[in-house]
Each structure stands twice: as C-alpha cells, then as structure tokens.
Scaffold this motif. Sequence first.
Motif, PDB file in Angstrom:
ATOM      1  N   LEU A 179      40.570 121.294  47.048  1.00 15.48           N
ATOM      2  CA  LEU A 179      40.018 120.281  46.433  1.00 15.48           C
ATOM      3  C   LEU A 179      40.314 120.582  44.783  1.00 15.48           C
ATOM      4  O   LEU A 179      39.955 121.965  44.330  1.00 15.48           O
ATOM      5  CB  LEU A 179      38.390 120.279  46.399  1.00 15.48           C
ATOM      6  N   THR A 219      42.851 116.114  47.365  1.00 14.52           N
ATOM      7  CA  THR A 219      42.579 116.850  48.160  1.00 14.52           C
ATOM      8  C   THR A 219      43.722 117.330  49.166  1.00 14.52           C
ATOM      9  O   THR A 219      44.551 116.152  49.193  1.00 14.52           O
ATOM     10  CB  THR A 219      41.490 116.289  49.250  1.00 14.52           C
ATOM     11  N   SER A 248      51.408 112.839  53.848  1.00 18.43           N
ATOM     12  CA  SER A 248      51.122 113.432  55.175  1.00 18.43           C
ATOM     13  C   SER A 248      52.373 113.637  55.983  1.00 18.43           C
ATOM     14  O   SER A 248      53.309 112.726  56.140  1.00 18.43           O
ATOM     15  CB  SER A 248      49.982 112.553  55.862  1.00 18.43           C
ATOM     16  N   SER A 253      47.190 114.651  52.460  1.00 18.59           N
ATOM     17  CA  SER A 253      46.895 114.657  51.025  1.00 18.59           C
ATOM     18  C   SER A 253      46.395 113.371  50.568  1.00 18.59           C
ATOM     19  O   SER A 253      46.781 112.498  51.275  1.00 18.59           O
ATOM     20  CB  SER A 253      48.023 115.165  50.249  1.00 18.59           C
ATOM     21  N   THR A 307      44.628 118.788  52.891  1.00 17.75           N
ATOM     22  CA  THR A 307      44.115 119.267  54.200  1.00 17.75           C
ATOM     23  C   THR A 307      45.109 119.741  55.227  1.00 17.75           C
ATOM     24  O   THR A 307      46.000 118.742  55.332  1.00 17.75           O
ATOM     25  CB  THR A 307      42.998 118.503  54.759  1.00 17.75           C
ATOM     26  N   TRP A 308      44.932 120.812  55.849  1.00 16.47           N
ATOM     27  CA  TRP A 308      45.936 120.926  57.090  1.00 16.47           C
ATOM     28  C   TRP A 308      45.571 122.088  58.038  1.00 16.47           C
ATOM     29  O   TRP A 308      44.252 122.265  57.894  1.00 16.47           O
ATOM     30  CB  TRP A 308      47.286 121.589  56.214  1.00 16.47           C
ATOM     31  N   SER A 344      32.312 120.720  47.658  1.00 14.27           N
ATOM     32  CA  SER A 344      32.603 121.964  48.698  1.00 14.27           C
ATOM     33  C   SER A 344      31.333 122.413  49.693  1.00 14.27           C
ATOM     34  O   SER A 344      31.470 122.499  50.646  1.00 14.27           O
ATOM     35  CB  SER A 344      33.349 123.117  48.142  1.00 14.27           C
ATOM     36  N   SER A 351      38.887 126.196  47.725  1.00 13.34           N
ATOM     37  CA  SER A 351      39.496 126.260  49.109  1.00 13.34           C
ATOM     38  C   SER A 351      38.407 126.632  50.073  1.00 13.34           C
ATOM     39  O   SER A 351      37.627 127.482  49.976  1.00 13.34           O
ATOM     40  CB  SER A 351      40.594 127.192  49.176  1.00 13.34           C
ATOM     41  N   ASN A 408      41.628 125.546  59.636  1.00 17.42           N
ATOM     42  CA  ASN A 408      41.622 124.072  59.208  1.00 17.42           C
ATOM     43  C   ASN A 408      41.511 124.704  57.804  1.00 17.42           C
ATOM     44  O   ASN A 408      40.634 125.642  57.530  1.00 17.42           O
ATOM     45  CB  ASN A 408      40.589 123.078  59.465  1.00 17.42           C
ATOM     46  N   GLN A 409      42.044 123.958  56.702  1.00 19.41           N
ATOM     47  CA  GLN A 409      41.774 124.615  55.375  1.00 19.41           C
ATOM     48  C   GLN A 409      42.126 123.201  54.536  1.00 19.41           C
ATOM     49  O   GLN A 409      42.947 122.244  54.853  1.00 19.41           O
ATOM     50  CB  GLN A 409      43.022 125.310  54.887  1.00 19.41           C
ATOM     51  N   THR A 410      41.056 123.131  53.764  1.00 21.47           N
ATOM     52  CA  THR A 410      41.149 121.847  52.399  1.00 21.47           C
ATOM     53  C   THR A 410      40.848 122.379  51.088  1.00 21.47           C
ATOM     54  O   THR A 410      40.286 123.656  50.853  1.00 21.47           O
ATOM     55  CB  THR A 410      39.874 121.181  52.748  1.00 21.47           C
TER      56      THR A 410
END
Length: 193
Positions: free
Chosen positions: A160, A169, A79, A92, A171-172, A112, A144, A156-158
């Motif tokens: 998987l 995962t 992270s 992550s 994520t940011w 998702s 995504s 935000n975006q994740t």
Amino acid sequence: MYNKIKTITVLLLFVCFNLSAQTESLVNGKYINKTIGWNMEVPEGWHVETANDKAELLKHLEKTANHKLNGSAATQLISFNKGDKTGPMFRSMIEDSVSLAKKGVRTLDDLSNNIVMILKKTYSTTKMDTKVLNLKVDSQDFKSIVYTKEGFAGVNQTLLAYRNGYLFTMTWFFDKADDKAAIEKAVLSSTFK
C-alpha cells in the motif's frame, strides 16, 4: 442546437477516451502507467488479464462473499496470472484519496491495521499469521502486509502507498517458490518517476 450538443458530447467522449488511453500502456511486456508514474515488467509466461477476466473475478468474489461488491471507487491497473484461476496471481489498483478520506481512511498505518483486522474477522476460524512491514520499491515507500493461513500452502502479500493523490495497491498470491521469485522480481524491479 441538438446537433451542437451531440457534437460536443462526441468530442468530450473522444478526448476522455484518448486521455485514459494515454495514461497506461503495455508494450513488449512492459506496463507503463503515467497517472502514478509506475513502470513494471510482466514476468515471461504470465497471462495479462483482460476486462472480461476482471469482470469474471468480481462475479466470483461476489458469489464467495455472498453480497454485491462495489468496486466503482477503485480503478484496476494491470493484473496477471499463470493462466490458472486458482493459481498464482498479481493485481494492482488505484483509488482516489479524496474518496478514501470520506470513508475515514487517513494514514497507511490505519489502513493496514484495518486490513489485518478484516482478514482476521473473515478467517476467524482459521489460524492466520500476519506481518506488517515497511518496504521501499525504487523511490516509493510502501506498507507491506504478508499473510498466510494455516492449512494453506499459499502466501498473500499486499503493498500500500499513497502516490500522486491515489492509494496505490499491489496484491499477489503464490504457492510455489518459482512463482514467488517471478512476482517479487517484477515488483521489486518496478520503477517510479
């Protein structure tokens, strides 16, 4: 007999420590995780979070959620952030797919869709735009999830993916174009073996 048990216990702990220490490393700004075969460059000028940083974040999330969070099934990977606790960040983690199957998680589509549903319930009074897309990074396919909340500047975006028996995962969050470019470059140029 007690000394034999004590010696075996110490040896097992030593072996476990060495095995866990060998599965990931950070050398010259490059993160390497052998468990899932993932390599990633940390953007220059970003702060890699320590175990204490992650513990503080968990406390903050528990306070915000107003209940105890159980993160025991998930393992935090790398992270990083820009040094501002409210600013841009990247996190992550991996979770064993066996424990996920026990929770009824079967496919990335199911997962998702559940995440989007939880986001909409969590922010029920806020208009939210969500998109679920397919994305490929190096040789790995991801789902995504991109989500923005009305009235907030950030995105935000994740991502998987199932990889080597784990749900992986990333994520940011970013609120400035430069931060978006740095995180996306790091993610999209990461590699899988």
